[in-house]
Design a protein around this motif. Sequence first.
Motif, PDB file in Angstrom:
ATOM      1  N   SER A 217      64.163  23.949  30.553  1.00 22.77           N
ATOM      2  CA  SER A 217      64.761  23.257  29.492  1.00 22.77           C
ATOM      3  C   SER A 217      64.543  21.715  30.116  1.00 22.77           C
ATOM      4  O   SER A 217      64.286  21.513  31.342  1.00 22.77           O
ATOM      5  N   HIS A 218      64.320  20.977  29.007  1.00 18.57           N
ATOM      6  CA  HIS A 218      64.534  19.357  29.117  1.00 18.57           C
ATOM      7  C   HIS A 218      65.772  18.681  29.155  1.00 18.57           C
ATOM      8  O   HIS A 218      65.945  17.784  29.631  1.00 18.57           O
ATOM      9  N   ARG A 219      66.654  19.539  28.764  1.00 17.33           N
ATOM     10  CA  ARG A 219      68.106  19.163  28.805  1.00 17.33           C
ATOM     11  C   ARG A 219      68.611  19.318  30.332  1.00 17.33           C
ATOM     12  O   ARG A 219      69.237  20.313  30.586  1.00 17.33           O
ATOM     13  N   LEU A 220      68.544  18.277  31.080  1.00 18.62           N
ATOM     14  CA  LEU A 220      68.761  18.595  32.477  1.00 18.62           C
ATOM     15  C   LEU A 220      70.386  18.566  32.688  1.00 18.62           C
ATOM     16  O   LEU A 220      70.699  19.315  33.720  1.00 18.62           O
ATOM     17  N   HIS A 221      71.288  18.237  32.050  1.00 16.61           N
ATOM     18  CA  HIS A 221      72.657  18.216  31.826  1.00 16.61           C
ATOM     19  C   HIS A 221      72.909  20.057  31.989  1.00 16.61           C
ATOM     20  O   HIS A 221      73.997  20.468  32.379  1.00 16.61           O
ATOM     21  N   GLU A 222      72.156  20.735  30.885  1.00 17.26           N
ATOM     22  CA  GLU A 222      72.522  22.019  30.907  1.00 17.26           C
ATOM     23  C   GLU A 222      72.100  22.891  32.002  1.00 17.26           C
ATOM     24  O   GLU A 222      72.734  23.836  32.441  1.00 17.26           O
ATOM     25  N   ILE A 223      71.018  22.418  32.852  1.00 15.21           N
ATOM     26  CA  ILE A 223      70.630  23.003  34.212  1.00 15.21           C
ATOM     27  C   ILE A 223      71.977  22.871  34.977  1.00 15.21           C
ATOM     28  O   ILE A 223      72.238  23.761  35.877  1.00 15.21           O
ATOM     29  N   THR A 224      72.362  21.686  35.185  1.00  9.43           N
ATOM     30  CA  THR A 224      73.344  21.387  36.188  1.00  9.43           C
ATOM     31  C   THR A 224      74.658  22.383  35.746  1.00  9.43           C
ATOM     32  O   THR A 224      75.305  22.546  36.688  1.00  9.43           O
ATOM     33  N   ALA A 225      74.690  22.524  34.696  1.00  5.81           N
ATOM     34  CA  ALA A 225      76.037  23.231  34.099  1.00  5.81           C
ATOM     35  C   ALA A 225      76.055  24.525  34.320  1.00  5.81           C
ATOM     36  O   ALA A 225      77.111  25.342  34.454  1.00  5.81           O
ATOM     37  N   VAL A 226      74.666  25.452  34.143  1.00  3.51           N
ATOM     38  CA  VAL A 226      74.772  26.767  34.142  1.00  3.51           C
ATOM     39  C   VAL A 226      73.953  27.509  35.284  1.00  3.51           C
ATOM     40  O   VAL A 226      74.040  28.853  35.519  1.00  3.51           O
ATOM     41  N   CYS A 227      72.888  26.810  35.737  1.00  7.39           N
ATOM     42  CA  CYS A 227      71.852  27.431  36.435  1.00  7.39           C
ATOM     43  C   CYS A 227      72.376  27.646  38.037  1.00  7.39           C
ATOM     44  O   CYS A 227      73.234  26.809  38.760  1.00  7.39           O
ATOM     45  N   ASP A 228      71.886  28.639  38.842  1.00 11.71           N
ATOM     46  CA  ASP A 228      72.210  28.906  40.014  1.00 11.71           C
ATOM     47  C   ASP A 228      71.192  28.146  41.251  1.00 11.71           C
ATOM     48  O   ASP A 228      71.476  27.499  42.121  1.00 11.71           O
ATOM     49  N   THR A 229      70.016  28.340  40.812  1.00 12.68           N
ATOM     50  CA  THR A 229      68.900  27.566  41.548  1.00 12.68           C
ATOM     51  C   THR A 229      67.967  26.799  40.715  1.00 12.68           C
ATOM     52  O   THR A 229      67.900  26.908  39.774  1.00 12.68           O
ATOM     53  N   LEU A 230      67.131  26.027  41.316  1.00 12.74           N
ATOM     54  CA  LEU A 230      66.200  25.178  40.845  1.00 12.74           C
ATOM     55  C   LEU A 230      64.848  25.011  41.421  1.00 12.74           C
ATOM     56  O   LEU A 230      64.891  24.989  42.653  1.00 12.74           O
ATOM     57  N   VAL A 231      63.751  25.191  40.485  1.00 12.70           N
ATOM     58  CA  VAL A 231      62.503  25.189  40.916  1.00 12.70           C
ATOM     59  C   VAL A 231      61.899  23.872  40.179  1.00 12.70           C
ATOM     60  O   VAL A 231      61.831  23.899  38.874  1.00 12.70           O
ATOM     61  N   VAL A 232      61.356  22.891  40.921  1.00  9.03           N
ATOM     62  CA  VAL A 232      60.644  21.719  40.199  1.00  9.03           C
ATOM     63  C   VAL A 232      59.285  21.747  40.194  1.00  9.03           C
ATOM     64  O   VAL A 232      58.923  21.769  41.669  1.00  9.03           O
ATOM     65  N   LEU A 233      58.538  21.814  39.448  1.00 10.68           N
ATOM     66  CA  LEU A 233      56.929  21.858  39.627  1.00 10.68           C
ATOM     67  C   LEU A 233      56.574  20.467  39.122  1.00 10.68           C
ATOM     68  O   LEU A 233      57.095  19.871  38.270  1.00 10.68           O
ATOM     69  N   ARG A 234      55.485  19.892  39.792  1.00 11.56           N
ATOM     70  CA  ARG A 234      54.710  18.878  39.781  1.00 11.56           C
ATOM     71  C   ARG A 234      53.370  19.033  39.938  1.00 11.56           C
ATOM     72  O   ARG A 234      53.198  19.297  41.221  1.00 11.56           O
ATOM     73  N   ASP A 235      52.488  18.693  38.886  1.00 18.04           N
ATOM     74  CA  ASP A 235      51.181  18.764  39.270  1.00 18.04           C
ATOM     75  C   ASP A 235      50.738  20.203  39.736  1.00 18.04           C
ATOM     76  O   ASP A 235      49.831  20.205  40.731  1.00 18.04           O
ATOM     77  N   GLY A 236      51.243  21.262  39.142  1.00 16.10           N
ATOM     78  CA  GLY A 236      50.948  22.560  39.450  1.00 16.10           C
ATOM     79  C   GLY A 236      51.468  23.202  40.797  1.00 16.10           C
ATOM     80  O   GLY A 236      50.948  24.237  41.609  1.00 16.10           O
ATOM     81  N   ILE A 237      52.386  22.261  41.651  1.00 17.95           N
ATOM     82  CA  ILE A 237      52.902  22.667  42.752  1.00 17.95           C
ATOM     83  C   ILE A 237      54.339  22.779  42.900  1.00 17.95           C
ATOM     84  O   ILE A 237      54.977  22.024  41.824  1.00 17.95           O
ATOM     85  N   VAL A 238      55.075  23.587  43.526  1.00 18.32           N
ATOM     86  CA  VAL A 238      56.609  23.484  43.735  1.00 18.32           C
ATOM     87  C   VAL A 238      56.846  22.458  44.564  1.00 18.32           C
ATOM     88  O   VAL A 238      56.555  22.337  46.055  1.00 18.32           O
ATOM     89  N   VAL A 239      57.626  21.330  44.063  1.00 23.70           N
ATOM     90  CA  VAL A 239      58.114  20.026  44.727  1.00 23.70           C
ATOM     91  C   VAL A 239      59.448  20.203  45.465  1.00 23.70           C
ATOM     92  O   VAL A 239      59.812  19.611  46.537  1.00 23.70           O
ATOM     93  N   VAL A 240      60.242  21.309  44.628  1.00 24.78           N
ATOM     94  CA  VAL A 240      61.811  21.458  45.064  1.00 24.78           C
ATOM     95  C   VAL A 240      62.038  22.690  44.729  1.00 24.78           C
ATOM     96  O   VAL A 240      61.716  23.222  43.506  1.00 24.78           O
ATOM     97  N   GLU A 241      62.776  23.335  45.587  1.00 24.76           N
ATOM     98  CA  GLU A 241      63.468  24.856  45.651  1.00 24.76           C
ATOM     99  C   GLU A 241      64.580  24.968  46.312  1.00 24.76           C
ATOM    100  O   GLU A 241      64.507  24.665  47.433  1.00 24.76           O
ATOM    101  N   ARG A 242      65.846  24.774  45.530  1.00 21.20           N
ATOM    102  CA  ARG A 242      67.012  24.764  46.090  1.00 21.20           C
ATOM    103  C   ARG A 242      68.293  24.999  44.989  1.00 21.20           C
ATOM    104  O   ARG A 242      67.955  25.273  43.930  1.00 21.20           O
ATOM    105  N   PRO A 243      69.392  25.233  45.772  1.00 24.37           N
ATOM    106  CA  PRO A 243      70.563  25.682  44.895  1.00 24.37           C
ATOM    107  C   PRO A 243      70.733  24.525  44.012  1.00 24.37           C
ATOM    108  O   PRO A 243      70.683  23.147  44.343  1.00 24.37           O
TER     109      PRO A 243
END
Length: 540
Positions: A217-243
Amino acid sequence: MSNENILLKVEGVGKQFEGNRVLKDINFSLEKGKILALVGENGAGKSTLMKILFGMTVIAETGGYEGEIYLDGEKINFKNPIEALKAGIGMVHQEFSLIPGFTTTENILLNMEKTKSNVISKIFGKRLETIDIKEMRKSAKKAIETLGVQLDPDTLVSEMPVGHKQFIEIAREIDREKVKLLILDEPTAVLTESEAEILLKSMRRLADLGVSIIFISHRLHEITAVCDTLVVLRDGIVVVERPVEGVNVRQIAEWMVGRDVDNRKDEEVKIIDSTDNNKDVILEVKNLWVDMPGEIVKNVSFAVKRGEIFGIGGLAGQGKLGIPNGIMGLFPAGGQVTFNSKALPLNLTFNALKSGLAFVSEDRRGVGLLLDEPIDWNIAFNAMQVQEKFLKRLLGGLIKWRDEKAMKECAQKYIQSLEIKCTSEKQYTRQLSGGNQQKVCLAKAFALEPSLLFVSEPTRGIDVGAKKLVLDALRRYNAENNTTIIMVSSELEELKSICNRIAIISEGKVAGILPPNAEAAEFGLLMSGGYHLMEEGERQ
């Protein structure tokens, strides 16, 4: 987390298409009954990763992928979506795959129809069994109740709003037997706020039932509201993986666009104040709406100063591409557009071109080029049709024919200045690379000598070297001819490198207009729909 709780494990996954590296050593895991948010800018690699997980045939057809993926402890490598579905993976795509003439029930149970035996089937076999409508309605209602939405099982899909169609797509996936993992690709993009809230609650309910979810989702407030973990991709690599716990929207925005996009000196791009009266307005757009499938514009207003390079950015499907396509008459549009102090009638492409506008479309092969014609014919075509350039005349213009010499000289001029790699101006454009085709599109627009030039996704699908040449050509043309340029792009860094001001489109509206030196997080907030968190002055 223990290995027993892990449903999905991705180790060292990489993918390239024709030498273009899209994914590089992707690693992350997802627990059973948890919701994982997958975020990143356009082009970060999200879609390619999901195609790998769901076994889309394009992956196998282009050489497969590197690395290993485990589902419930077993190594998987699906060659097609059927294998993924059988293994318990469901995916809801951005584009609907429903049959309009079928009911809610029929679409939810599509290819999973429940049947009952009859006299004929008992003799000749199961394939002659009849549809058990009662059991199908019962199964459909159960899936609908699991989601917690109000849907009529007997309503035709063609008669329902877009939001209901999205719920049907999801209901169909959770109705499958043994569904373990559900991939939701921008499921709230077509939903109202109230519908999106219902969907988020439904996702939480499914997770509590043990279904794991990957939520894009591009609606980031939905992510903080419902998700348990977060994976951020940038230029084909994982830059963040965290709760997700403890993370705010601004942090996610910074991680998404956190690379150094301000790779130019501040003085290279002049920042234009929208209240600067020393520059007159060449284009004013008020309450523009455009009915472009997938890029609907709802209510857009902005003004562009003469001689500036004005950027339009935003995430896919938010409406940015609809703006030039609507103003240039390629899709139905309404509202008010004033160009050079005169009202510009909409829905008339020839009139727009005649008025001094030009357009380099994002669809260079479908709209921009005559693929089976030579380069010189492509470059000259619009100028010949609209302005009657490159024509010889006899008897006061009663007889006209092409000026081949003038066409050749013009083509050779742009082949040299844009460094178009070709055998000659007579080479067919179909035979050119994507980057060189894009340069021909630019030359075609330059040949019109427009007062204002729209360029839409000018660097999409071309290599880094070609991108620089295209951007340099736009800068040069703007500087040498004082031509106003409106550049639409999914690449924020490119907009920041060339534009005087940048408007971000979100949900079919202008979320805000920022200078190119604004912080990356400010752009990220506007793109994510978080502009309500910004002060009013920051958005002008």
